[in-house]
Design an enzyme around this catalytic site. Structure first.
Site, PDB file in Angstrom:
ATOM      1  N   ARG A 129      10.527  -1.639 -13.262  1.00 31.45           N
ATOM      2  CA  ARG A 129       9.659  -0.388 -13.218  1.00 31.45           C
ATOM      3  C   ARG A 129       9.528  -0.900 -10.964  1.00 31.45           C
ATOM      4  NH1 ARG A 129      11.482   2.703 -15.046  1.00 31.45           N
ATOM      5  NH2 ARG A 129      10.777   3.963 -16.826  1.00 31.45           N
ATOM      6  N   GLU A 132      12.053  -0.178  -9.535  1.00 31.21           N
ATOM      7  CA  GLU A 132      12.167   1.035  -9.382  1.00 31.21           C
ATOM      8  C   GLU A 132      10.926   1.789  -7.794  1.00 31.21           C
ATOM      9  OE1 GLU A 132      11.581   5.566 -11.273  1.00 31.21           O
ATOM     10  OE2 GLU A 132       9.943   3.574 -11.878  1.00 31.21           O
ATOM     11  N   SER A 139       7.666 -12.987   3.682  1.00 33.74           N
ATOM     12  CA  SER A 139       8.051 -13.822   2.851  1.00 33.74           C
ATOM     13  C   SER A 139       8.069 -14.273   1.349  1.00 33.74           C
ATOM     14  CB  SER A 139       7.098 -15.214   3.318  1.00 33.74           C
ATOM     15  OG  SER A 139       7.805 -16.081   2.471  1.00 33.74           O
TER      16      SER A 139
END
Length: 160
Positions: free
Chosen positions: A87, A90, A113
């Site tokens: 997830r 995604e 960073s």
């Protein structure tokens, strides 16, 4: 012993003792729980005092303690197969271009960073089901424009 074997040993002890990550990170202390758990799972290193505290907590050998202080080979195969980790992948695939555009508009030409970085995980109570709250902050690192000539900015900070 390989680093993966040490991770499994730590997880076996955690299960055997019935410890939570919260208990473990409170006992070891010294840095963010995300970093401590990451180190115990083999993705980060613990500085020597924290490696010693972890070794004492888990009853590890001196060699295993030293292994916790070594810089690990980080990362997992892509794409991730664990549904929760996927997830996050995604979210980056779907929202990454918008995040990139908004960060560049605010800061300029650069990156956030992942080394000079903070993350906090929390719970937000919600009547339709509690929510996971993740707050991240990373230092903005502008790209350096190599060979910049007079009048050309050397770094990609947002131009006025």
């Amino acid at each position: 012993m390989k680093r993966e074997e040490l991770t499994e040993k730590i997880l076996d002890i955690k299960r055997e003792k019935g410890w939570t990550w919260k208990h473990i990170t409170n006992e070891i202390g010294g840095m963010s729980p995300v970093l401590v758990v990451g180190a115990l799972l083999g993705q980060m290193k613990l500085v020597k005092p924290l490696a010693k505290a972890a070794a004492e907590l888990f009853g590890l050998t001196e060699a295993e303690e030293r292994m916790l202080n070594e810089v690990p080979y980080r990362g997992t195969p892509m794409p991730p197969t664990d549904p929760l980790i996927y997830r996050f992948y995604e979210m980056v695939m779907v929202n990454g271009p918008a995040w990139k555009a908004l960060i560049e508009e605010e800061f300029g030409d650069g990156i956030m960073s992942a080394i000079d970085f903070d993350i906090e995980i929390g719970r937000l109570e919600h009547p339709k089901g509690d929510r996971v709250k993740i707050a991240m902050s990373g230092k903005f690192l502008p790209y350096k424009y190599y060979g910049a000539e007079q009048g050309t900015p050397e770094y990609g900070f947002k131009e006025a």
